[in-house]
Design a protein around this motif. Sequence first.
Motif, PDB file in Angstrom:
ATOM      1  N   GLY A 275       3.759   2.214  -4.431  1.00 48.02           N
ATOM      2  CA  GLY A 275       4.035   2.855  -3.498  1.00 48.02           C
ATOM      3  C   GLY A 275       2.716   3.305  -2.731  1.00 48.02           C
ATOM      4  O   GLY A 275       1.503   2.840  -3.100  1.00 48.02           O
ATOM      5  N   ASP A 496       0.358  -4.715  -4.878  1.00 46.33           N
ATOM      6  CA  ASP A 496      -0.190  -4.155  -4.013  1.00 46.33           C
ATOM      7  C   ASP A 496      -1.078  -4.563  -2.805  1.00 46.33           C
ATOM      8  O   ASP A 496      -1.875  -5.510  -3.173  1.00 46.33           O
ATOM      9  CB  ASP A 496      -1.214  -2.840  -4.833  1.00 46.33           C
ATOM     10  N   GLU A 498      -3.346  -3.311   0.181  1.00 45.87           N
ATOM     11  CA  GLU A 498      -3.837  -1.868   0.422  1.00 45.87           C
ATOM     12  C   GLU A 498      -5.101  -1.925   1.125  1.00 45.87           C
ATOM     13  O   GLU A 498      -6.200  -2.360   0.597  1.00 45.87           O
ATOM     14  CB  GLU A 498      -4.206  -0.985  -0.846  1.00 45.87           C
ATOM     15  N   VAL A 588      -3.566  -1.437  -7.119  1.00 45.43           N
ATOM     16  CA  VAL A 588      -4.727  -1.239  -6.679  1.00 45.43           C
ATOM     17  C   VAL A 588      -5.010   0.213  -5.977  1.00 45.43           C
ATOM     18  O   VAL A 588      -4.104   0.840  -5.647  1.00 45.43           O
ATOM     19  CB  VAL A 588      -5.362  -2.111  -5.695  1.00 45.43           C
TER      20      VAL A 588
HETATM   21 CA    CA Z   1      -1.984   1.427  -5.152  1.00 43.07          CA
END
Ligand code: CA
Length: 695
Positions: A275, A496, A498, A588
């Motif tokens: 998330g 992830d 990001e 990450v």
């Molecule tokens: Ca993350």
Amino acid sequence: MSVEPRRLLPLLGSHRTGRSAVTCEYRCGNACAHPAPNRSENEYFGDVVKNVVSRRGALRAGAVLSATAAGFAALSGTAAAVPPALAGRGGHHGRPGRRVPGTDFEPVAPNTADAVVVPEGYEQRVVIRWGDPVLPGAPAFDFFNQTAAAQARQFGYNNDFVGLIPQDPQGWRNLLVVNHEYTSETDMFPAGTYDENNPTEEQVRIAWAAHGLTVVQAQRDPRGGLKVVPSRYSRRITMDTPFELRGPAAGSDYLKTSADPGGRTVLGTQNNCAGGVTPWGTVLSGEENFNQYFANGGTVTDPAAAERLSRYGIRGGATSRKWERFDKRWDIAQEPNEVNRFGWIVEIDPNDPHSTPVKHTALGRFKHEGANIQIARDGRVVVYMGDDERFDYIYKFVSKGKAKRGTSAYARRHNSRLLDDGTLYVARFTGDSPASEIDGSGALPSDGEFDGTGRWIPLASGDKSFVDGFTAEEVYVFTRLAADKVSPTKMDRPEDVEPNPHNGRVYAALTNNSDRGAAGKGAADEANPRNGNRNGHVLEWEEHRGDHTATTFSWRLLLVCGDPAAADTYFGGFPKDQVSPISCPDNVAFDGHGNLWISTDGNALGSNDGLFSVPVAGPDRGQVKQFLTVPVGAEACGPVVTDDLVLVAVQHPGEGAGAADPDSHWPDGGTANPRPSIVSVWKKGRWGAGRIGYR
Ligand code: CA
Ligand code: FEO
Ligand code: CA
């Protein structure tokens, strides 16, 4: 810190990474044991691998092209040795006195200890563990006397994402938001009490209560790290919590059920994986392997409906957990649309314990790993997302409206609404090789620093679809099938995705894909450069002119993970004899210096999973250093890295051995059964003053 290996992980035959059979069954419904449900006919261009390899000198082409399963077998089953240059002080590769801000610690050696192993000079403590009281009146945890009523007031099982939201400038008080991805019943119930073929209703209800999320307030502990304190923010979200379906597909016929004829209210969230904390102080969470909770997909005879189920990996017959016996909504034969109400990004406002959480239909429906936000220069909100399946895609969403600053209740409400209206895109990565051009639209020139370029292909915007044969609501509800039509790049399990607040670039963890290059499967391409990819890789890209709303970008490989001694690994150009071995990048995070931190899931090199730091700029770009390892059988999740505190979620410690003779007794020790927990790490003797990654 040196540790005595407790024992090497067994390498289980049917598993292609270093994870247990039970983990595979309960976490993702054995996704790896089934064919990847991506059957669109995009072309692959295995021959272009040579191009990216030779251009970048990133990999040795011969090694890449011969990186078969047999080649990897030699690496499996032995803990990789700590590189000589890292065994001593720091690994500064011949530049004595040099320090990489935020990453100057003695790396932890690969190991199989039943412990959280941190560098010399650091301390750790569990913040909260499965079963700890969350809500007033919660009983103390009793492994041998679990009840659904108790679990609904206690910390849930298998913590994954961790969000830390400071409530004051010094971070003395914080909201801690944690996902509980899934339950593994054979480990969580006492030996002899759980019959996989006949779970009791109470056991199923305990599992419903053990899923979802937890919100607590966490204060700085004078002894170091964080401690959970009672507060008005304490909240458990379970399978009984009402969620509002919002955005363009809310109220769609595809989302209506007998219990919710309006198609706007869903009970619960499940398989919440990674998330992100939004700039306005809420939390986004991805519903990932939702498919495994739904039974009897095989009863569907309508070809279009059957194809939709199949593309999401939903199969016929009973489920592992047998929830369908106790609530018909898990039975597709009785409630065909309930399955369409999972697979979304959900948003929780931890500041308001009475708020109704939201499922955002504008962000598409797939096996969402997570979601991370960047506010573009013009104020629009950009959301980056991965669909964690072999050969699935990377997505982004760009809002129509502009964000309000701050975290006030007004800003939270306004900005959350921005996620209801915008454009959903899917990514196509094109290598610099002319052969990698897929649709004749012309490869964009990259400037030589990059390995290739890419395009964001629009799928839908508001109520307008850009995909032939799909209405807009079909794009949102059956996003995978719509995306298949526009030839995006099939990736090696996007986890992830990001943006780095320090440099504006975006980083994507691609965990692994042992099927890459297998007979009848897609071969390596420039952005997924390795057949039989057991160790994963990390991509980095820059949106055109640094504008996150742009529809083109330039990308390159940052890491091709694995044993540094193997020819088919790459560490951003950093000397490979001076890095920590890393395998299966998953989640990450970024520290205050812009260094990338990576947690791993399913280490295929024989060590326990862990957390690693990697500078992404300067001469030390690519210098992977291991900061910690997690206990036997566990996955490292949800990293948070602040100036003086690291948080990591230890998920499924000891999983797979069963409750009678667990592989792990962490964190309680002795003969106790293992408990998934959140751990805080800080500098010894200097809590509040000692900064992470400084000596
Ligand atoms: Ca993350
Ligand atoms: Fe739940 Fe993609 O890991
Ligand atoms: Ca994950």
